[in-house]
Design a protein around this motif. Structure first.
Motif, short mmCIF file in Angstrom:
data_model
loop_
_atom_site.label_atom_id
_atom_site.label_comp_id
_atom_site.label_asym_id
_atom_site.label_seq_id
_atom_site.Cartn_x
_atom_site.Cartn_y
_atom_site.Cartn_z
N ALA A 1 15.21 1.86 -2.55
CA ALA A 1 15.93 2.47 -3.94
C ALA A 1 16.86 3.63 -3.66
O ALA A 1 17.91 3.72 -4.36
CB ALA A 1 14.65 2.94 -4.96
N ASP A 2 16.50 4.32 -2.48
CA ASP A 2 17.46 5.26 -2.20
C ASP A 2 18.94 5.02 -2.05
O ASP A 2 19.87 5.44 -2.03
CB ASP A 2 17.07 6.44 -1.15
CG ASP A 2 16.00 7.32 -1.57
OD1 ASP A 2 15.80 7.40 -2.79
OD2 ASP A 2 15.38 7.89 -0.47
N ILE A 3 18.84 3.75 -1.18
CA ILE A 3 20.20 3.13 -1.06
C ILE A 3 20.71 1.86 -1.84
O ILE A 3 21.29 0.97 -1.58
CB ILE A 3 20.37 2.76 0.67
CG1 ILE A 3 19.13 1.84 0.86
CG2 ILE A 3 20.28 3.93 1.47
CD1 ILE A 3 19.52 0.98 2.29
N ALA A 4 20.10 2.20 -3.14
CA ALA A 4 20.22 1.17 -4.20
C ALA A 4 19.83 -0.42 -3.87
O ALA A 4 20.48 -1.07 -4.25
CB ALA A 4 21.99 1.22 -4.29
N LEU A 5 18.79 -0.37 -3.35
CA LEU A 5 18.27 -1.74 -3.21
C LEU A 5 16.96 -2.00 -3.58
O LEU A 5 16.11 -0.85 -3.62
CB LEU A 5 18.22 -2.34 -1.46
CG LEU A 5 19.38 -2.41 -0.75
CD1 LEU A 5 19.25 -2.61 0.71
CD2 LEU A 5 20.15 -3.60 -1.42
N GLY B 1 0.91 -1.13 0.01
CA GLY B 1 -0.01 0.15 -0.03
C GLY B 1 0.95 1.14 0.08
O GLY B 1 2.13 1.09 -0.50
N ARG B 2 0.33 2.45 0.41
CA ARG B 2 1.05 3.60 0.24
C ARG B 2 2.32 3.68 1.27
O ARG B 2 3.40 4.13 0.80
CB ARG B 2 0.22 4.83 0.86
CG ARG B 2 -1.05 5.19 -0.03
CD ARG B 2 -1.37 6.71 0.40
NE ARG B 2 -0.78 7.70 0.37
CZ ARG B 2 -0.65 8.49 1.47
NH1 ARG B 2 -1.38 8.38 2.71
NH2 ARG B 2 0.36 9.62 1.39
N ALA B 3 2.26 3.17 2.46
CA ALA B 3 3.37 2.73 3.28
C ALA B 3 4.30 2.04 2.48
O ALA B 3 5.72 2.32 2.68
CB ALA B 3 3.21 2.29 4.77
N GLY B 4 4.04 0.85 1.87
CA GLY B 4 4.89 0.17 1.19
C GLY B 4 5.69 0.73 -0.04
O GLY B 4 6.66 0.64 -0.48
N GLN B 5 4.65 1.64 -0.69
CA GLN B 5 5.61 2.42 -1.63
C GLN B 5 6.64 3.44 -1.23
O GLN B 5 7.77 3.42 -1.87
CB GLN B 5 4.56 3.38 -2.62
CG GLN B 5 3.54 2.54 -3.42
CD GLN B 5 2.29 3.12 -3.81
OE1 GLN B 5 2.17 4.43 -3.77
NE2 GLN B 5 1.19 2.43 -3.88
N LEU B 6 6.43 4.11 0.04
CA LEU B 6 7.55 4.65 0.49
C LEU B 6 8.71 3.92 1.02
O LEU B 6 9.99 4.20 0.79
CB LEU B 6 6.94 5.41 1.94
CG LEU B 6 7.94 6.24 2.68
CD1 LEU B 6 8.75 7.35 1.95
CD2 LEU B 6 7.33 7.06 3.76
N LEU B 7 8.37 2.72 1.45
CA LEU B 7 9.29 1.75 2.05
C LEU B 7 10.48 1.28 0.61
O LEU B 7 11.58 1.39 0.70
CB LEU B 7 8.76 0.59 2.46
CG LEU B 7 9.75 -0.54 2.92
CD1 LEU B 7 10.86 0.04 4.11
CD2 LEU B 7 9.32 -1.68 3.38
N THR B 8 9.67 1.04 -0.48
CA THR B 8 10.26 0.78 -1.65
C THR B 8 11.25 1.96 -2.01
O THR B 8 12.51 1.73 -2.68
CB THR B 8 9.16 0.35 -2.87
OG1 THR B 8 8.50 -0.69 -2.25
CG2 THR B 8 9.95 -0.01 -3.99
N ALA B 9 10.72 3.06 -2.20
CA ALA B 9 11.42 4.21 -2.39
C ALA B 9 12.74 4.59 -1.58
O ALA B 9 13.66 4.80 -1.86
CB ALA B 9 10.58 5.56 -2.27
N LEU B 10 12.56 4.23 -0.10
CA LEU B 10 13.62 4.33 0.72
C LEU B 10 14.72 3.27 0.34
O LEU B 10 15.80 3.42 0.65
CB LEU B 10 13.22 4.06 2.12
CG LEU B 10 12.18 5.61 2.69
CD1 LEU B 10 11.46 4.80 4.01
CD2 LEU B 10 13.06 6.38 3.02
#
Ligand code: URA
Ligand code: SF4
Length: 207
Positions: free
Chosen positions: A78-82, A67-76
């Motif tokens: 990605a910020d550390i190249a994972l 959900g929305r929290a998950g999208q933020l987690l995915t972005a975080l």
């Protein structure tokens, strides 16, 4: 003893573990779920992330943090190249608490063997706990997340594993600005801990 020598309590394989979870009725949350949300990602990760419990979107999809929290987690990440499939993601409880209430202590306890087995099978180098519920469950502390975030802790079951508590992405979405800066700083810590722990010894066979 190294976690890597421990097999999931009572489970010989991931398949056995997942089958047991998917039919579980050990606590009252079983009555409210659409499906069990077991966990997702790489099953031999360097990094494991632990959330609280499925929300509505996760209960529908059968996958944590979509959900929305998950999208933020995915972005975080990605910020550390994972990418999501570089890591393993699970929750403290596998079934959605009605109305997204906090899981009760007896529900957390009932579900604990599944989480313990997931951690044992994953044998991560770093565990990130997302929010109060996961942090208290993993560290056994009573302190609030705002007190413990920004630090790292030895995992009680294996001090070679580093636990890094951070804010729950849903709380970051609610609180915005300052919280986002804090969670970003924590993800930089996570990246550093992964780099440090990766050099910590020979990789076990099969990794
Ligand atoms: N919040 C959680 O703690 N876990 C999820 O899977 C989704 C939202
Ligand atoms: Fe079983 Fe965990 Fe679901 Fe409770 S929350 S029914 S213990 S899988």
């Amino acid at each position: 003893m190294s976690l890597r020598l421990v097999t999931g309590p009572g489970y010989a394989t991931w398949e056995e573990l997942e089958a047991a979870a998917s039919g579980c009725t050990a606590c009252g949350l079983a009555d409210h779920r659409t499906q069990v949300v077991f966990g997702v990602g790489r099953r031999d990760p360097q990094l494991m992330l632990i959330g609280e419990g499925p929300g509505a979107a996760e209960d529908r999809r059968g996958e944590p943090f979509v959900g929305r929290a998950g999208q933020l987690l995915t972005a975080l990440l990605a910020d550390i190249a994972l990418r999501r499939d570089d890591v393993y993601i699970a929750n403290v409880v596998k079934c959605r608490p009605p109305g997204n209430r906090d899981p009760a202590p007896e529900e957390i306890a009932a579900c604990r063997p599944f989480l313990d087995a997931q951690v044992a099978f994953c044998a991560p180098r770093v565990i990130v706990t997302l929010g109060n519920v996961a942090t208290r469950a993993v560290l056994g502390t009573r302190e609030g997340i705002t007190k413990v975030r920004g630090r790292s802790f030895p995992f009680p079951d294996d001090p070679a594993v580093t636990v890094i508590p951070t804010l729950h992405p849903a709380a970051v979405l609610r609180n915005g600005g300052g919280a986002l800066a804090q969670v970003r700083a924590d993800f930089v810590r996570i990246k550093r801990a992964l780099a440090a722990n990766a050099g910590g010894g020979p990789a076990p066979a099969g990794r």
